[in-house]
Design a protein around this motif. Sequence first.
Motif, short mmCIF file in Angstrom:
data_model
loop_
_atom_site.label_atom_id
_atom_site.label_comp_id
_atom_site.label_asym_id
_atom_site.label_seq_id
_atom_site.Cartn_x
_atom_site.Cartn_y
_atom_site.Cartn_z
N LYS A 1 0.83 -1.20 0.00
CA LYS A 1 0.00 0.00 0.00
C LYS A 1 0.86 1.25 0.00
O LYS A 1 1.83 1.34 0.76
CB LYS A 1 -0.85 -0.01 1.28
N ILE A 2 0.50 2.20 -0.85
CA ILE A 2 1.11 3.54 -0.82
C ILE A 2 0.00 4.51 -0.41
O ILE A 2 -1.07 4.55 -1.03
CB ILE A 2 1.65 3.94 -2.21
N ASP A 3 0.26 5.30 0.64
CA ASP A 3 -0.69 6.32 1.08
C ASP A 3 0.13 7.57 1.38
O ASP A 3 0.81 7.65 2.40
CB ASP A 3 -1.45 5.82 2.32
N LEU A 4 0.06 8.53 0.47
CA LEU A 4 0.94 9.69 0.57
C LEU A 4 0.58 10.59 1.74
O LEU A 4 1.46 11.23 2.34
CB LEU A 4 0.91 10.48 -0.75
N THR A 5 -0.69 10.65 2.09
CA THR A 5 -1.13 11.48 3.22
C THR A 5 -0.61 10.89 4.52
O THR A 5 -0.04 11.59 5.37
CB THR A 5 -2.67 11.54 3.25
N GLU A 6 -0.80 9.59 4.67
CA GLU A 6 -0.28 8.91 5.86
C GLU A 6 1.24 9.01 5.90
O GLU A 6 1.84 9.15 6.98
CB GLU A 6 -0.71 7.43 5.81
N ALA A 7 1.86 8.94 4.73
CA ALA A 7 3.32 9.04 4.67
C ALA A 7 3.80 10.38 5.20
O ALA A 7 4.87 10.48 5.81
CB ALA A 7 3.80 8.83 3.23
N LYS A 8 3.03 11.42 4.96
CA LYS A 8 3.41 12.74 5.47
C LYS A 8 3.39 12.72 7.00
O LYS A 8 4.31 13.22 7.65
CB LYS A 8 2.44 13.80 4.93
N LEU A 9 2.38 12.08 7.58
CA LEU A 9 2.32 11.97 9.04
C LEU A 9 3.49 11.16 9.57
O LEU A 9 4.10 11.49 10.59
CB LEU A 9 1.00 11.32 9.47
N ASP A 10 3.81 10.09 8.86
CA ASP A 10 4.94 9.25 9.29
C ASP A 10 6.25 10.02 9.18
O ASP A 10 7.15 9.87 10.02
CB ASP A 10 4.99 7.97 8.45
N ALA A 11 6.36 10.82 8.13
CA ALA A 11 7.57 11.64 7.99
C ALA A 11 7.67 12.62 9.17
O ALA A 11 8.74 12.80 9.75
CB ALA A 11 7.53 12.39 6.66
N GLU A 12 6.55 13.21 9.54
CA GLU A 12 6.57 14.16 10.66
C GLU A 12 6.95 13.48 11.96
O GLU A 12 7.64 14.05 12.81
CB GLU A 12 5.20 14.84 10.79
N SER A 13 6.51 12.24 12.13
CA SER A 13 6.88 11.46 13.31
C SER A 13 8.39 11.26 13.37
O SER A 13 9.03 11.46 14.41
CB SER A 13 6.12 10.11 13.25
N PHE B 1 9.47 20.51 14.84
CA PHE B 1 8.79 19.22 14.87
C PHE B 1 8.69 18.71 16.31
O PHE B 1 9.69 18.63 17.01
CB PHE B 1 9.55 18.20 14.02
N GLU B 2 7.49 18.39 16.71
CA GLU B 2 7.26 17.93 18.09
C GLU B 2 6.42 16.65 18.06
O GLU B 2 5.56 16.50 17.20
CB GLU B 2 6.46 19.00 18.87
#
Lengths: 370, 370, 370, 370
Positions: free
Chosen positions: B249-261, B277-278
């Motif tokens: 699965k590719i989910d670019l929106t979720e990937a942005k959240l994961d990148a922020e994490s 970033f917090e």
Amino acid sequence: MNTITQEHIQVGEIANGLPLTIPVYRLQGNGSGPKVYIQANMHGAEVQGNAVIYQLLEQLKTQTLASDITLVPYANPIGCNQKSGEFTLGRFDPITGTNWNRMYHDHSKLIESFVHEHIDAPEDEIKSKFRALLVDQTQAFLDQPAYRVNTGKRIAVTLQRLAHEADIVLDLHTGPISAKHLYCPEYAKASASYFDIEHVLLIPNEFDGAMDEATFCPWWQLSEAYKAQGRNIPVWVEAFTVELGSQEKIDLTEAKLDAESILSYLNHKQAFIGAEFEPKPITRYACMLDDYLAFYAPMGGMVEYNAVLGSHIKAGDTIAKILRMEQYLSEKPLHEITLDTDAITILHFASASVNQGTELYKFFTNYFEL
Amino acid sequence: MNTITQEHIQVGEIANGLPLTIPVYRLQGNGSGPKVYIQANMHGAEVQGNAVIYQLLEQLKTQTLASDITLVPYANPIGCNQKSGEFTLGRFDPITGTNWNRMYHDHSKLIESFVHEHIDAPEDEIKSKFRALLVDQTQAFLDQPAYRVNTGKRIAVTLQRLAHEADIVLDLHTGPISAKHLYCPEYAKASASYFDIEHVLLIPNEFDGAMDEATFCPWWQLSEAYKAQGRNIPVWVEAFTVELGSQEKIDLTEAKLDAESILSYLNHKQAFIGAEFEPKPITRYACMLDDYLAFYAPMGGMVEYNAVLGSHIKAGDTIAKILRMEQYLSEKPLHEITLDTDAITILHFASASVNQGTELYKFFTNYFEL
Amino acid sequence: MNTITQEHIQVGEIANGLPLTIPVYRLQGNGSGPKVYIQANMHGAEVQGNAVIYQLLEQLKTQTLASDITLVPYANPIGCNQKSGEFTLGRFDPITGTNWNRMYHDHSKLIESFVHEHIDAPEDEIKSKFRALLVDQTQAFLDQPAYRVNTGKRIAVTLQRLAHEADIVLDLHTGPISAKHLYCPEYAKASASYFDIEHVLLIPNEFDGAMDEATFCPWWQLSEAYKAQGRNIPVWVEAFTVELGSQEKIDLTEAKLDAESILSYLNHKQAFIGAEFEPKPITRYACMLDDYLAFYAPMGGMVEYNAVLGSHIKAGDTIAKILRMEQYLSEKPLHEITLDTDAITILHFASASVNQGTELYKFFTNYFEL
Amino acid sequence: MNTITQEHIQVGEIANGLPLTIPVYRLQGNGSGPKVYIQANMHGAEVQGNAVIYQLLEQLKTQTLASDITLVPYANPIGCNQKSGEFTLGRFDPITGTNWNRMYHDHSKLIESFVHEHIDAPEDEIKSKFRALLVDQTQAFLDQPAYRVNTGKRIAVTLQRLAHEADIVLDLHTGPISAKHLYCPEYAKASASYFDIEHVLLIPNEFDGAMDEATFCPWWQLSEAYKAQGRNIPVWVEAFTVELGSQEKIDLTEAKLDAESILSYLNHKQAFIGAEFEPKPITRYACMLDDYLAFYAPMGGMVEYNAVLGSHIKAGDTIAKILRMEQYLSEKPLHEITLDTDAITILHFASASVNQGTELYKFFTNYFEL
């Protein structure tokens, strides 16, 4: 409470000698309704039909039956046990690549001489003799010397032999990741409105090896052949491929709804006495098979699927984004893929990773309300 | 705007002579922060990490960097292209069955003599010399005659060679169908709170072949060995396996959240100057690796998965129903499966069809708030 | 004519509920000889052992038996039916990649306390109590809640449970394309001369999960542990992996020779009364496991294998030519591969097409006459 | 020394963005001979054709060429790298199951209107215009929007586009375990005698998707269509599938013989000036495609193949023994399989383990001397 009988039919043997068997369940009606045959799971990963048969049995055992009903879960004992990683690699024979649902027997050659010999016979006789002919031919195929019958054909034709006894044949499948849809022969379009399925694919009278075609084509061809001789007879058999949704998934609640959809159709066909199954008031959309668009990946890459299953999209809408990380600097890493026509999204590929040319989506185009 | 450089490193050749290459992206910091190495997609079906690297690059290009950062998507060019049906069969070498993430190089044998030779060296020297030793050893492994290095080890150790240059190593994976979770070495528990990941698995100092272990174990072992000699030194390297969710699965929106994490964690580690970033204020639950329960299918059948990913379930809760249609008459066709302990549901198998003994679920048991 | 009994033991269930069973044949001796256990086909493609068991049964039924003998063909009902193209993909669990012959149960933890408790016991008691302990432990493993036992372990430990009853265990395997060879524990070296097998691999006392190790290691460890306490006891059990030649092949004539080789060994061990099976006068070569050289393809390409199986080659001999057609103009299309040491060629890869790093050959190096 | 040029044509992209390329070698003649196209390895495991192309190039570089010759090894960059265990699973697309050699483009629909428009054109014009039409049509297929072309068709039609430029097309394949044989269109029977191949299969004018059919059928159909209009024109193109022996094997010595066989045919076709390649004086046997008997395993089991490849067997001869160890007591464990007709053994299955219905053998029946 109706009596349900169970039989195990053998359809093969594997290398260590273990027999391949399929369970067959039967309920008997009063004989006034059309005979019904329902099978599931010919493709190994498409398991939801087994749950639908479970829910059908749960309902059928308390109905007053006009019809004899035969139900066959686990139709393909090789396919449903063929694992490759977590995935059930059950769409084709792992040895030959042949699609398990393209190995049914073609009866086209029988039509001409049958019509010639029964051109003036009464309808009842035509129907019963033609049915007997189909049953005999499939039985004869199975009775050949064993060395003439390959693995997939033995499974398929054994099931087809059972299905030819019926007036109504339902083959339960699923797509990869998919909205519900129905493969319906053009002549049986009216029946499609009794299933609770929004998307209906109208298919022509061409045998391509699938169960539905194997069981309705002979009867449609028969009717056409009589018409060519100036006589009109009905097409006595209806067969459908019911696509229940996505593969690799069991959902018992959804299966109950799917069972009710099938019961609604069977009720319309007078399989029951005093039953109250009715179709849901939904809008149904149809599409001719020639307008069923396979959309192949225009490039290799990793795909975010953006077209919602069942959604009506407009020409120019983004249906996917394809990520190409190795192009992050040199070109552009994210490619928006659009469709150049209005369409309904029916199914998409099961994995994000695709080669150039992998089937990404299938769409209804030139669709219309049924 | 930071400069990003790209390099293609070759990690093998296939039968028709085509080279196997991996793209490597690099950004340079001012040298004050810890060096960072992030890779994705060592298992072929676990593609979401590539999208996370995409989103990381989108963010990193505008940050003021203290750290040098290396990002490696598509880490396994065999695994991510190995199809079997629709599925990406990329968890193990299709020839040998060896898990691609169990082929990293073990440095355990180096520790004793290193400590012996540098028992009184200053910390800076210990750190730089030990790092040089790890780099040299992996390079030496790759410099052996080609006939001594198998396919998977060449890929793994080439990546490990790059990772040893870093102080922080993140290996991006996914489960089959999975909630997000983090594999965290016990000594680095405090760092786990900077990721936006609710489920943390605390793993001991035992090398089992994975990338995270390959990069943190030597440093942990070094610290332990000094301690045994009466000297305390820090564990200078942290490494995590970040499990991003489900495979295929590719989910670019979720990937942005994961990148922020991930950026939140790196910010805490002072990889950036002036970044904001917090971590998110979520409750994090931890579980010792020994308490991470694999629940195998107690029978063969077709499974409806009832335990919601991430849910906290109670002993006795139904976690699955297993359908056994061939038992419809003789026994019972639907088996309710329960768990006999409280647990958090982390992941489940990707298919409804299971053999007896297929890993159905993994659960956190004896979990606690972090 | 001896009585042969047959039993079918169940070792699992597959997705459509069909049971996985293994046939077990038993002959009873007069009780004076060592108990014997022989199994075949744990790896799916390695079928020749089934033919050897056939030929053994044909011989055994007319011998006067001192030993009880158990024979188990088709040891792995999943592996031997797992096809991928024409090939039997039976070396590892297709879901997990785990080698089916690395899932036996390790008893190492039992030794210390057993020796402690029976330090002065008479040998007979040690032997019978330790055997009972091994049997009990494997039985207890199988008696766990079903959800704790994975597919491969259930198969392996069920067989191991049977094998622990025996004093002699033979696990019949084959290589891919292979000369015959024998895996022999170092302590049982003398027994290797009774098999008609030219190549003997001497293996140490390290449990790596295979059947031979699972059955001899505990007894060897026991003997070692007593020795550490100053007491000498024999190693009462012998176990061998017999590599019969190449996979994917049944040769009944060769199987008869292989059966005679095994009968010669069993005769030496006094399994029969008045039998005349004798080893053939051949030269046997041995090699320590550490000297068993895996030679990986130094480049991707298509391979002509030039080293004859069983041949003694000299350093510098050409062992393979690797064709690289895409280099026909630019470099050189044909690469001669040499070995830099003297060796005996034991096996090579089953396909001409290799990745860089595919295991091309295995060689005995530093070999010596037994 | 002739100049050989090399080009890499791209036929696809895989999930991590790597391009799929095929090497194309070209030699130029003086223009007086027929144009020649030779490809190898469309099926992944059938690698020997690459070695034959190697040996052809070694010979061709010193010949005086009348013909332009194009040689394409590694025709299928997906198939030849698709491993499943040791085996190269390259016969069909692993995603869809479609045979890679059934995806060429059918031109049947072009014939009627072409003949209509060129009914009185001179032969030269017919030949050049029809060739141009075939080239244009395949090019147009490839020039469609990328989303309309699936993976296998892109590979196949790209090659077909090249092949249509030639007057002679050779597609180099192998069987599983096989004697050499030649697929020859019936009209080109006379040419079969110039190959050193004992077994010739005469195939009709029916397009089933293979390369040979894709390139000769249009020309045969064209000739037939003119004949139906009362005009005789030659069939200007010949195409053959050359089955070189067994799959998964490179044998450079045998490849030299196979190259000489091809050179003999090309010499007969005047591809060279002053060359001395001559066919060997062997007896050649032919069989109509309808008489090419597929013999399926009449039961599941493990097979000893007793019919020698290329041997002429008599009705009643034993062709295989099937071992069924689980029947050792209850029935009979060894089943002798016979054929009920005289035949030549052409090929057999690659594995001893078969399901009921697996293709065990293929035989020439009703064969005759050519």
